[in-house]
Enzyme design. Structure first.
Site, mmCIF file in Angstrom:
data_model
loop_
_atom_site.group_PDB
_atom_site.id
_atom_site.type_symbol
_atom_site.label_atom_id
_atom_site.label_comp_id
_atom_site.label_asym_id
_atom_site.label_seq_id
_atom_site.Cartn_x
_atom_site.Cartn_y
_atom_site.Cartn_z
ATOM 1 N N GLN A 116 -10.190 9.792 7.453
ATOM 2 C CA GLN A 116 -10.129 8.372 7.890
ATOM 3 C C GLN A 116 -8.857 7.710 7.059
ATOM 4 O O GLN A 116 -8.556 6.617 7.412
ATOM 5 C CB GLN A 116 -11.477 7.739 7.742
ATOM 6 C CG GLN A 116 -12.587 8.098 8.416
ATOM 7 C CD GLN A 116 -13.783 7.429 7.846
ATOM 8 O OE1 GLN A 116 -14.253 6.395 8.503
ATOM 9 N NE2 GLN A 116 -14.474 7.920 7.038
ATOM 10 N N LEU B 20 -20.510 8.662 -4.061
ATOM 11 C CA LEU B 20 -20.642 8.165 -5.212
ATOM 12 C C LEU B 20 -22.219 7.735 -5.356
ATOM 13 O O LEU B 20 -22.928 7.852 -6.315
ATOM 14 C CB LEU B 20 -19.687 6.985 -5.597
ATOM 15 C CG LEU B 20 -19.750 6.658 -7.098
ATOM 16 C CD1 LEU B 20 -19.460 7.756 -7.869
ATOM 17 C CD2 LEU B 20 -18.926 5.450 -7.074
ATOM 18 N N ARG C 66 0.793 -1.059 0.053
ATOM 19 C CA ARG C 66 -0.104 0.148 -0.047
ATOM 20 C C ARG C 66 0.894 1.300 -0.190
ATOM 21 O O ARG C 66 0.468 2.225 -0.624
ATOM 22 C CB ARG C 66 -0.902 -0.119 1.202
ATOM 23 C CG ARG C 66 -1.956 -1.101 1.151
ATOM 24 C CD ARG C 66 -3.086 -1.387 2.168
ATOM 25 N NE ARG C 66 -3.872 -0.109 2.271
ATOM 26 C CZ ARG C 66 -4.712 0.391 3.302
ATOM 27 N NH1 ARG C 66 -4.518 -0.286 4.525
ATOM 28 N NH2 ARG C 66 -5.208 1.566 3.430
ATOM 29 N N HIS D 243 -7.112 8.098 11.522
ATOM 30 C CA HIS D 243 -6.675 6.444 11.509
ATOM 31 C C HIS D 243 -5.071 6.270 11.369
ATOM 32 O O HIS D 243 -4.729 5.372 10.752
ATOM 33 C CB HIS D 243 -7.275 5.698 10.372
ATOM 34 C CG HIS D 243 -8.899 5.503 10.912
ATOM 35 N ND1 HIS D 243 -9.852 5.297 9.991
ATOM 36 C CD2 HIS D 243 -9.611 5.892 12.090
ATOM 37 C CE1 HIS D 243 -11.215 5.050 10.392
ATOM 38 N NE2 HIS D 243 -10.913 5.377 11.722
HETATM 39 N N1 APR Z 1 -16.189 9.384 -5.407
HETATM 40 C C1 APR Z 1 -17.009 9.540 -4.078
HETATM 41 N N2 APR Z 1 -17.082 8.530 -3.488
HETATM 42 C C2 APR Z 1 -16.662 7.165 -3.707
HETATM 43 C C3 APR Z 1 -16.031 7.094 -4.993
HETATM 44 C C4 APR Z 1 -15.684 8.446 -5.811
HETATM 45 N N3 APR Z 1 -14.928 8.083 -6.915
HETATM 46 N N4 APR Z 1 -15.738 5.537 -5.002
HETATM 47 C C5 APR Z 1 -16.145 5.044 -4.108
HETATM 48 N N5 APR Z 1 -16.852 6.219 -3.198
HETATM 49 C C6 APR Z 1 -17.709 5.918 -2.046
HETATM 50 C C7 APR Z 1 -18.497 4.511 -1.844
HETATM 51 O O1 APR Z 1 -19.492 4.268 -2.413
HETATM 52 C C8 APR Z 1 -18.329 4.275 -0.423
HETATM 53 O O2 APR Z 1 -19.464 4.809 0.167
HETATM 54 O O3 APR Z 1 -16.415 5.932 -1.013
HETATM 55 C C9 APR Z 1 -16.924 5.089 0.117
HETATM 56 C C10 APR Z 1 -15.963 3.936 0.389
HETATM 57 O O4 APR Z 1 -16.223 3.299 1.603
HETATM 58 P P1 APR Z 1 -15.248 2.250 2.364
HETATM 59 O O5 APR Z 1 -14.583 1.467 1.292
HETATM 60 O O6 APR Z 1 -15.986 1.605 3.571
HETATM 61 O O7 APR Z 1 -14.414 3.336 3.079
HETATM 62 P P2 APR Z 1 -14.152 4.214 4.098
HETATM 63 O O8 APR Z 1 -15.679 4.612 4.338
HETATM 64 O O9 APR Z 1 -13.277 5.285 4.161
HETATM 65 O O10 APR Z 1 -13.905 2.971 5.263
HETATM 66 C C11 APR Z 1 -13.873 3.565 6.697
HETATM 67 O O11 APR Z 1 -12.750 1.618 7.452
HETATM 68 O O12 APR Z 1 -11.497 -0.406 6.943
HETATM 69 C C12 APR Z 1 -11.722 1.010 7.587
HETATM 70 O O13 APR Z 1 -9.779 2.242 8.265
HETATM 71 C C13 APR Z 1 -10.447 1.985 7.353
HETATM 72 O O14 APR Z 1 -10.518 4.202 7.083
HETATM 73 C C14 APR Z 1 -11.194 2.861 6.790
HETATM 74 C C15 APR Z 1 -12.518 2.829 7.400
#
Ligand code: APR
Length: 233
Positions: A90, A202, A55, A108
């Site tokens: 995050q 999104l 990563r 985080h």
């Molecule tokens: N533009 C805007 N939003 C987007 C895009 C984009 N291009 N691509 C994806 N998304 C949205 C998805 O719809 C989803 O709701 O971003 C979000 C990503 O969600 P997760 O993958 O769950 O990531 P996150 O919410 O940051 O996770 C929180 O979980 O695993 C832990 O520590 C890790 O900080 C992370 C925390």
């Protein structure tokens, strides 16, 4: 005007860094319980180091996208008007900083920092890490870990985060699924203090219905448009 922005992996998606829970997301390929917990690191530090080394290398190749640059413009624009942007992320990447954001709160942790479990020193770290890598501060090997918050560990800067929340006129969540606490609870905290809330994502997140306003689309398009609206209002 004071704005509290919480960002998640979605804001870095256009920069080529994976999200976690989307289709093809990081946690669909890797088991977080085997790679992102203190127990996993104690059990198999080499496997955990290999995951974060991969990563870290990806991050060094990545570039901030238009959404990161727009938030840097928002920080400068609000400051020029006597207001403030509190940017809480995050994300463990440094794309907000590389886009020019001056104040970034990494609840985080940060992938480009290493922490020594022996002496607690935190050091900027862009190279691979292994159990042989000696700590630059105490010289001990075997104790360096990524300076990131794993599942089961306490997020960082929570007092400053809640203080900034109380000071905000608007809470905006960007690119986050709203599935991991305490960040997922920030919108309820804001609502409880009568603060207006907005989700820019999104697609609707797990707690979309808690937001007063909702904007959907890729962050690299939606955030520059939103920032323009805020700064020209
Ligand atoms: N533009 C805007 N939003 C987007 C895009 C984009 N291009 N691509 C994806 N998304 C949205 C998805 O719809 C989803 O709701 O971003 C979000 C990503 O969600 P997760 O993958 O769950 O990531 P996150 O919410 O940051 O996770 C929180 O979980 O695993 C832990 O520590 C890790 O900080 C992370 C925390």
């Amino acid at each position: 005007m004071n704005i509290f922005v919480l960002t998640g992996a979605g804001i870095s998606a256009a920069s080529g860094l994976g999200t976690f829970r989307d289709k093809d997301g990081l946690w669909t390929h890797f088991d977080p319980m085997k790679l992102a917990t203190p127990e996993a690191f104690a059990r198999d530090p080499n496997e955990v180091h290999a995951f974060y080394n991969m990563r870290r290398r990806n991050l060094i190749e990545a570039e901030p996208n238009a959404a990161h640059h727009a938030l840097a413009r928002l920080e400068a624009g609000l400051g020029a008007r006597g207001g403030r942007l509190f940017l809480c992320t995050q994300n463990i990447d440094d794309l907000h900083e590389r886009a020019g954001s001056q104040q970034v709160t990494h609840m985080h942790g940060e992938l480009l920092k290493a922490r020594c479990v022996q002496c607690n020193a935190v050091t900027l770290w862009h190279e691979d890490l292994s159990i042989e890598t000696p700590c630059l501060s105490c010289g001990c090997a075997g104790g360096l870990r990524p300076h990131v918050v794993w599942f089961g560990e306490l997020p960082l800067f929570m007092d400053a985060i809640y203080d900034a929340m109380l000071d905000a006129d608007l809470f905006v969540a960007i690119g986050t699924s709203g599935s991991v606490y305490p960040a997922a609870g920030f919108v309820s905290e804001a609502r409880g203090h009568g603060i207006r809330t907005c989700e820019i994502n999104l697609e609707p997140s797990d707690n979309a219905r808690r937001f007063d306003e909702r904007r959907y689309g890729p962050a690299s398009e939606a955030i520059p448009a939103w920032v323009k609206d805020v700064l020209t209002a």
